[in-house]
Design an enzyme around this catalytic site. Structure first.
Site, PDB file in Angstrom:
ATOM      1  N   PHE A   1     -10.487 -15.293  10.398  1.00  0.00           N
ATOM      2  CA  PHE A   1     -11.811 -15.399   9.786  1.00  0.00           C
ATOM      3  C   PHE A   1     -12.608 -16.541  10.404  1.00  0.00           C
ATOM      4  O   PHE A   1     -12.149 -17.689  10.446  1.00  0.00           O
ATOM      5  CB  PHE A   1     -11.690 -15.678   8.284  1.00  0.00           C
ATOM      6  CG  PHE A   1     -11.399 -14.483   7.432  1.00  0.00           C
ATOM      7  CD1 PHE A   1     -12.427 -13.702   6.922  1.00  0.00           C
ATOM      8  CD2 PHE A   1     -10.090 -14.145   7.134  1.00  0.00           C
ATOM      9  CE1 PHE A   1     -12.159 -12.608   6.121  1.00  0.00           C
ATOM     10  CE2 PHE A   1      -9.807 -13.039   6.329  1.00  0.00           C
ATOM     11  CZ  PHE A   1     -10.847 -12.262   5.824  1.00  0.00           C
ATOM     12  N   ASP A   2     -13.814 -16.229  10.849  1.00  0.00           N
ATOM     13  CA  ASP A   2     -14.786 -17.268  11.149  1.00  0.00           C
ATOM     14  C   ASP A   2     -15.110 -17.982   9.828  1.00  0.00           C
ATOM     15  O   ASP A   2     -14.878 -17.424   8.745  1.00  0.00           O
ATOM     16  CB  ASP A   2     -16.039 -16.617  11.739  1.00  0.00           C
ATOM     17  CG  ASP A   2     -17.174 -17.585  11.932  1.00  0.00           C
ATOM     18  OD1 ASP A   2     -16.945 -18.667  12.503  1.00  0.00           O
ATOM     19  OD2 ASP A   2     -18.303 -17.267  11.496  1.00  0.00           O
ATOM     20  N   LEU A   3     -15.656 -19.177   9.908  1.00  0.00           N
ATOM     21  CA  LEU A   3     -15.973 -19.939   8.697  1.00  0.00           C
ATOM     22  C   LEU A   3     -17.466 -19.884   8.369  1.00  0.00           C
ATOM     23  O   LEU A   3     -17.875 -19.260   7.395  1.00  0.00           O
ATOM     24  CB  LEU A   3     -15.511 -21.385   8.858  1.00  0.00           C
ATOM     25  CG  LEU A   3     -15.801 -22.339   7.688  1.00  0.00           C
ATOM     26  CD1 LEU A   3     -15.157 -21.853   6.401  1.00  0.00           C
ATOM     27  CD2 LEU A   3     -15.338 -23.753   8.021  1.00  0.00           C
ATOM     28  N   ASP A   4     -18.286 -20.529   9.196  1.00  0.00           N
ATOM     29  CA  ASP A   4     -19.723 -20.621   8.917  1.00  0.00           C
ATOM     30  C   ASP A   4     -20.388 -19.251   8.987  1.00  0.00           C
ATOM     31  O   ASP A   4     -20.368 -18.583  10.025  1.00  0.00           O
ATOM     32  CB  ASP A   4     -20.400 -21.556   9.923  1.00  0.00           C
ATOM     33  CG  ASP A   4     -19.999 -23.008   9.737  1.00  0.00           C
ATOM     34  OD1 ASP A   4     -19.496 -23.341   8.651  1.00  0.00           O
ATOM     35  OD2 ASP A   4     -20.201 -23.803  10.679  1.00  0.00           O
TER      36      ASP A   4
END
Length: 218
Positions: free
Chosen positions: A8-11
């Site tokens: 998962f990417d965060l931002d």
């Protein structure tokens, strides 16, 4: 083959960092004596490595100047901006479903892992993730291609068993460069045209759709 691991990417994918990032960029530009755009005009900066954004904003490729801008950005971000952030609605429920199904979850963000870990902890998501992978403070592995390669090696993963989820083309480009499948999401900062240009496995409009997409592959 089943997706046993989800990155998962965060931002823009797990959280919405708009206020903290844009205010910290404005702060840095002011300190650098540059033009300070309105916050709305800085949306495109959410996702790419900071150095890349400041190269455009300051119209320079001078590494010393870019490093100074990043340092000013962090003066504000590490104290205040880090927590000017909101959790995307539906994310905790999605993570709970995926974890219950026995999938390994990891964060894979261009943000320094030292900051990313604090954000994940702040929103009570830490127990869902095996490792929070991010860049180093000097910018090493801020490019998603390098970071995903590092994750695959560190976790001893078969690329065919992993999928990268993110809201910007950088997430999808990094995945494809490592032969990892990708899913684009529309609740972040990349639009459908940007995401479709990278030919992801699918594009999700709501977090709950991720679980269905992953199951179809299984």
């Amino acid at each position: 083959m089943e997706f046993s691991t989800i990155l998962f990417d965060l931002d823009g994918t797990l959280t919405d960092p708009f206020e903290g990032i844009t205010k910290s960029i404005q702060y840095a530009l002011q300190k650098m004596g540059g033009i300070v755009p309105d916050a709305e005009d800085l949306k495109w900066c959410i996702g790419p490595p900071l150095w890349d954004s400041f190269e455009v904003l300051l119209d320079t490729d001078n590494q010393t100047e870019l490093d100074q801008a990043v340092e000013f950005y962090r003066e504000r971000y590490t104290v205040t901006g880090l927590y000017e952030n909101t959790l995307i609605q539906g994310i905790p429920e999605l993570l709970e479903v995926l974890a219950r199904e026995g999938r390994s979850l990891h964060v894979c963000t261009s943000k320094p892992h030292s900051y990313a870990g604090k954000i994940v902890e702040h929103f009570g998501l830490r127990d869902f993730f095996g490792t929070v992978f991010g860049s180093e403070l000097d910018g090493t592995r801020s490019a998603k291609t390098d970071l995903i390669a590092h994750v695959l090696k560190a976790e001893e993963l078969d690329a065919s068993e992993a999928v990268m989820i993110g809201d910007r083309k950088h997430d999808l480009i990094g995945a494809h460069a490592n032969n990892v499948a990708s899913i684009g999401v529309l609740w972040g900062y990349g639009d459908r045209v940007e995401l479709q240009s990278q030919k992801p496995l699918a594009i999700a409009e709501q977090p709950a759709q991720i679980a269905d997409i992953v199951r179809r592959r299984s």
